[in-house]
Design a protein around this motif. Structure first.
Motif, PDB file in Angstrom:
ATOM      1  N   ALA A 290       0.839  -1.195   0.000  1.00 17.87           N
ATOM      2  CA  ALA A 290       0.000   0.000   0.000  1.00 17.87           C
ATOM      3  C   ALA A 290       0.875   1.248   0.000  1.00 17.87           C
ATOM      4  O   ALA A 290       2.095   1.186   0.183  1.00 17.87           O
ATOM      5  CB  ALA A 290      -0.927  -0.004   1.225  1.00 17.87           C
ATOM      6  N   ALA A 291       0.250   2.383  -0.215  1.00 19.28           N
ATOM      7  CA  ALA A 291       0.943   3.663  -0.208  1.00 19.28           C
ATOM      8  C   ALA A 291       1.444   3.984   1.197  1.00 19.28           C
ATOM      9  O   ALA A 291       1.069   3.334   2.177  1.00 19.28           O
ATOM     10  CB  ALA A 291       0.003   4.752  -0.708  1.00 19.28           C
ATOM     11  N   TYR A 292       2.258   5.022   1.290  1.00 19.32           N
ATOM     12  CA  TYR A 292       2.809   5.435   2.583  1.00 19.32           C
ATOM     13  C   TYR A 292       2.903   6.961   2.617  1.00 19.32           C
ATOM     14  O   TYR A 292       2.816   7.631   1.573  1.00 19.32           O
ATOM     15  CB  TYR A 292       4.191   4.807   2.801  1.00 19.32           C
ATOM     16  CG  TYR A 292       5.211   5.126   1.727  1.00 19.32           C
ATOM     17  CD1 TYR A 292       6.034   6.251   1.826  1.00 19.32           C
ATOM     18  CD2 TYR A 292       5.348   4.309   0.612  1.00 19.32           C
ATOM     19  CE1 TYR A 292       6.960   6.552   0.834  1.00 19.32           C
ATOM     20  CE2 TYR A 292       6.280   4.594  -0.376  1.00 19.32           C
ATOM     21  CZ  TYR A 292       7.087   5.727  -0.265  1.00 19.32           C
ATOM     22  OH  TYR A 292       7.991   6.017  -1.238  1.00 19.32           O
ATOM     23  N   PRO A 293       3.027   7.549   3.796  1.00 21.95           N
ATOM     24  CA  PRO A 293       3.044   9.008   3.880  1.00 21.95           C
ATOM     25  C   PRO A 293       4.388   9.603   3.473  1.00 21.95           C
ATOM     26  O   PRO A 293       5.440   9.039   3.766  1.00 21.95           O
ATOM     27  CB  PRO A 293       2.759   9.273   5.362  1.00 21.95           C
ATOM     28  CG  PRO A 293       3.268   8.061   6.064  1.00 21.95           C
ATOM     29  CD  PRO A 293       3.028   6.909   5.122  1.00 21.95           C
ATOM     30  N   VAL A 294       4.320  10.719   2.800  1.00 28.64           N
ATOM     31  CA  VAL A 294       5.494  11.542   2.504  1.00 28.64           C
ATOM     32  C   VAL A 294       5.170  12.921   3.085  1.00 28.64           C
ATOM     33  O   VAL A 294       4.497  13.717   2.454  1.00 28.64           O
ATOM     34  CB  VAL A 294       5.770  11.625   0.994  1.00 28.64           C
ATOM     35  CG1 VAL A 294       6.986  12.519   0.724  1.00 28.64           C
ATOM     36  CG2 VAL A 294       5.970  10.243   0.399  1.00 28.64           C
ATOM     37  N   GLY A 295       5.600  13.137   4.326  1.00 28.58           N
ATOM     38  CA  GLY A 295       5.121  14.313   5.049  1.00 28.58           C
ATOM     39  C   GLY A 295       3.641  14.145   5.302  1.00 28.58           C
ATOM     40  O   GLY A 295       3.198  13.113   5.825  1.00 28.58           O
ATOM     41  N   TYR A 296       2.857  15.128   4.877  1.00 29.91           N
ATOM     42  CA  TYR A 296       1.402  15.032   5.007  1.00 29.91           C
ATOM     43  C   TYR A 296       0.754  14.623   3.684  1.00 29.91           C
ATOM     44  O   TYR A 296      -0.459  14.620   3.555  1.00 29.91           O
ATOM     45  CB  TYR A 296       0.819  16.363   5.491  1.00 29.91           C
ATOM     46  CG  TYR A 296       1.016  16.576   6.976  1.00 29.91           C
ATOM     47  CD1 TYR A 296       0.061  16.162   7.897  1.00 29.91           C
ATOM     48  CD2 TYR A 296       2.184  17.161   7.452  1.00 29.91           C
ATOM     49  CE1 TYR A 296       0.244  16.333   9.249  1.00 29.91           C
ATOM     50  CE2 TYR A 296       2.387  17.341   8.810  1.00 29.91           C
ATOM     51  CZ  TYR A 296       1.409  16.924   9.702  1.00 29.91           C
ATOM     52  OH  TYR A 296       1.607  17.092  11.056  1.00 29.91           O
TER      53      TYR A 296
ATOM     54  N   THR B  44      -7.418   9.338   0.420  1.00 25.01           N
ATOM     55  CA  THR B  44      -7.039   8.422   1.500  1.00 25.01           C
ATOM     56  C   THR B  44      -5.519   8.278   1.529  1.00 25.01           C
ATOM     57  O   THR B  44      -4.993   7.196   1.237  1.00 25.01           O
ATOM     58  CB  THR B  44      -7.708   7.041   1.309  1.00 25.01           C
ATOM     59  OG1 THR B  44      -7.376   6.540  -0.001  1.00 25.01           O
ATOM     60  CG2 THR B  44      -9.210   7.125   1.484  1.00 25.01           C
ATOM     61  N   PRO B  45      -4.808   9.336   1.880  1.00 23.61           N
ATOM     62  CA  PRO B  45      -3.342   9.280   1.826  1.00 23.61           C
ATOM     63  C   PRO B  45      -2.761   8.196   2.719  1.00 23.61           C
ATOM     64  O   PRO B  45      -3.112   8.085   3.891  1.00 23.61           O
ATOM     65  CB  PRO B  45      -2.923  10.685   2.295  1.00 23.61           C
ATOM     66  CG  PRO B  45      -4.109  11.236   3.012  1.00 23.61           C
ATOM     67  CD  PRO B  45      -5.306  10.636   2.348  1.00 23.61           C
ATOM     68  N   ALA B  46      -1.900   7.369   2.125  1.00 26.87           N
ATOM     69  CA  ALA B  46      -1.184   6.289   2.809  1.00 26.87           C
ATOM     70  C   ALA B  46      -2.103   5.167   3.273  1.00 26.87           C
ATOM     71  O   ALA B  46      -1.679   4.292   4.025  1.00 26.87           O
ATOM     72  CB  ALA B  46      -0.383   6.818   3.996  1.00 26.87           C
ATOM     73  N   ARG B  47      -3.330   5.124   2.806  1.00 25.68           N
ATOM     74  CA  ARG B  47      -4.299   4.123   3.255  1.00 25.68           C
ATOM     75  C   ARG B  47      -4.806   3.221   2.127  1.00 25.68           C
ATOM     76  O   ARG B  47      -5.689   2.407   2.359  1.00 25.68           O
ATOM     77  CB  ARG B  47      -5.509   4.801   3.910  1.00 25.68           C
ATOM     78  CG  ARG B  47      -5.194   5.529   5.208  1.00 25.68           C
ATOM     79  CD  ARG B  47      -6.454   6.207   5.750  1.00 25.68           C
ATOM     80  NE  ARG B  47      -6.238   6.938   6.983  1.00 25.68           N
ATOM     81  CZ  ARG B  47      -6.389   6.452   8.203  1.00 25.68           C
ATOM     82  NH1 ARG B  47      -6.763   5.190   8.348  1.00 25.68           N
ATOM     83  NH2 ARG B  47      -6.178   7.188   9.258  1.00 25.68           N
ATOM     84  N   HIS B  48      -4.270   3.337   0.930  1.00 26.42           N
ATOM     85  CA  HIS B  48      -4.815   2.583  -0.193  1.00 26.42           C
ATOM     86  C   HIS B  48      -3.750   1.708  -0.832  1.00 26.42           C
ATOM     87  O   HIS B  48      -2.552   1.969  -0.712  1.00 26.42           O
ATOM     88  CB  HIS B  48      -5.402   3.542  -1.236  1.00 26.42           C
ATOM     89  CG  HIS B  48      -4.390   4.491  -1.826  1.00 26.42           C
ATOM     90  ND1 HIS B  48      -3.548   4.142  -2.860  1.00 26.42           N
ATOM     91  CD2 HIS B  48      -4.084   5.781  -1.506  1.00 26.42           C
ATOM     92  CE1 HIS B  48      -2.783   5.161  -3.161  1.00 26.42           C
ATOM     93  NE2 HIS B  48      -3.071   6.172  -2.353  1.00 26.42           N
TER      94      HIS B  48
ATOM     95  N   TYR C 156     -10.856  -3.538   2.194  1.00 26.85           N
ATOM     96  CA  TYR C 156      -9.538  -3.796   2.760  1.00 26.85           C
ATOM     97  C   TYR C 156      -9.302  -2.860   3.926  1.00 26.85           C
ATOM     98  O   TYR C 156     -10.008  -1.851   4.092  1.00 26.85           O
ATOM     99  CB  TYR C 156      -8.429  -3.596   1.707  1.00 26.85           C
ATOM    100  CG  TYR C 156      -8.418  -2.221   1.078  1.00 26.85           C
ATOM    101  CD1 TYR C 156      -7.833  -1.123   1.725  1.00 26.85           C
ATOM    102  CD2 TYR C 156      -9.002  -2.003  -0.171  1.00 26.85           C
ATOM    103  CE1 TYR C 156      -7.831   0.128   1.156  1.00 26.85           C
ATOM    104  CE2 TYR C 156      -9.002  -0.750  -0.751  1.00 26.85           C
ATOM    105  CZ  TYR C 156      -8.411   0.319  -0.087  1.00 26.85           C
ATOM    106  OH  TYR C 156      -8.419   1.565  -0.659  1.00 26.85           O
ATOM    107  N   VAL C 157      -8.308  -3.184   4.749  1.00 29.23           N
ATOM    108  CA  VAL C 157      -7.848  -2.290   5.811  1.00 29.23           C
ATOM    109  C   VAL C 157      -6.326  -2.367   5.868  1.00 29.23           C
ATOM    110  O   VAL C 157      -5.720  -3.339   5.419  1.00 29.23           O
ATOM    111  CB  VAL C 157      -8.430  -2.665   7.203  1.00 29.23           C
ATOM    112  CG1 VAL C 157      -9.943  -2.529   7.225  1.00 29.23           C
ATOM    113  CG2 VAL C 157      -7.988  -4.061   7.621  1.00 29.23           C
TER     114      VAL C 157
END
Length: 241
Positions: free
Chosen positions: A50-56, A67-71, A185-186
């Motif tokens: 899944a994606a991950y955060p880059v800052g905010y 859905t940043p960093a949640r997909h 998914y989660v």
């Protein structure tokens, strides 16, 4: 609430204990990201990157990602999801910052509730001796209860209203209880979210998956009380079809 949290923390798994200690220096007994992911896969929960955060922001670089960093990274996440250790090890090595999702509705479902309601429900369930399965806290607002999948009952009306099914595109429609089943998914621990938040186990994946109906009444009651206390106009349990 403080006393209740203290009681249920006494029942936490070893994995949850490790996570909550968060030692300042690496320790030999602290499980790595890869160890945690493999433990989840060993429990039968299929994973995909899944994606991950880059800052905010989100690593997907989509402007205004909802859905940043949640997909998932791939649109083929449902077929990509696997419990194969070798594949997960490759993903973890080649994508060292990636979060991972687990596809629900194949082996397991997830009952997703507001954090305060989840903590109250977990305290009550454990006090009553109910076999609660894996539980995770997601960010600072949600708690995830992992259960066996409901499958595809012949007459779903005998189980629950269909409005409880939560798919990624309908998340905002379910401020109370969200039921992640087929097609959803989660995130699984360990996951990072924008704002220095994360997803961590309270009870690890070594706990057997319970029948969702053994948790449902307590969770919906806790959601209803949470809604009343916060004066929301929505309800945790749909009252009409």
């Amino acid at each position: 609430m403080g006393d209740g949290i203290g009681r249920y923390r006494g029942t936490e798994s070893k994995l949850a204990h490790w996570l909550r200690r968060r030692p300042r220096k690496p320790a030999a007994d602290v499980p790595s990201r890869e160890d945690l992911l493999l433990a989840t896969a060993d429990a039968g929960l299929p994973l995909a990157p899944a994606a991950y955060p880059v800052g905010y922001r989100c690593s997907c670089e989509r402007i205004g990602c909802p859905t940043p960093a949640r997909h998932p990274v791939s649109f083929a996440w449902q077929t990509q999801s696997t419990t194969d250790r070798a594949q997960i090890e490759r993903w973890a090595e080649n994508q060292p910052q990636a979060n991972f999702i687990t596809a629900t509705g194949m082996v397991h479902d997830v009952l997703d509730v507001p954090l305060e309601a989840g903590r109250a429900a977990l305290e009550r369930l454990l006090a009553e001796g109910v076999d609660v399965g894996p539980v995770a806290e997601s960010g600072d607002d949600r708690m995830l209860f992992f259960t066996a999948t409901r499958g595809t009952p012949e007459d779903e009306d005998e189980w629950w209203p269909c409005e409880l099914d939560c798919h990624p595109e309908t998340m905002d429609e379910h401020p109370g209880l969200r039921w992640h089943c087929r097609g959803s998914y989660v995130l699984v621990p360990p996951a990072r979210l924008p704002g220095d938040l994360g997803v961590a186990w309270v009870r690890g994946p070594e706990h057997p998956l319970p029948d969702p109906l053994t948790l449902l009444e307590t969770l919906t009651d806790a959601c209803a009380r949470h809604t009343d206390e916060h004066e929301h106009h929505s309800v945790a349990w749909p009252l009409s079809r």
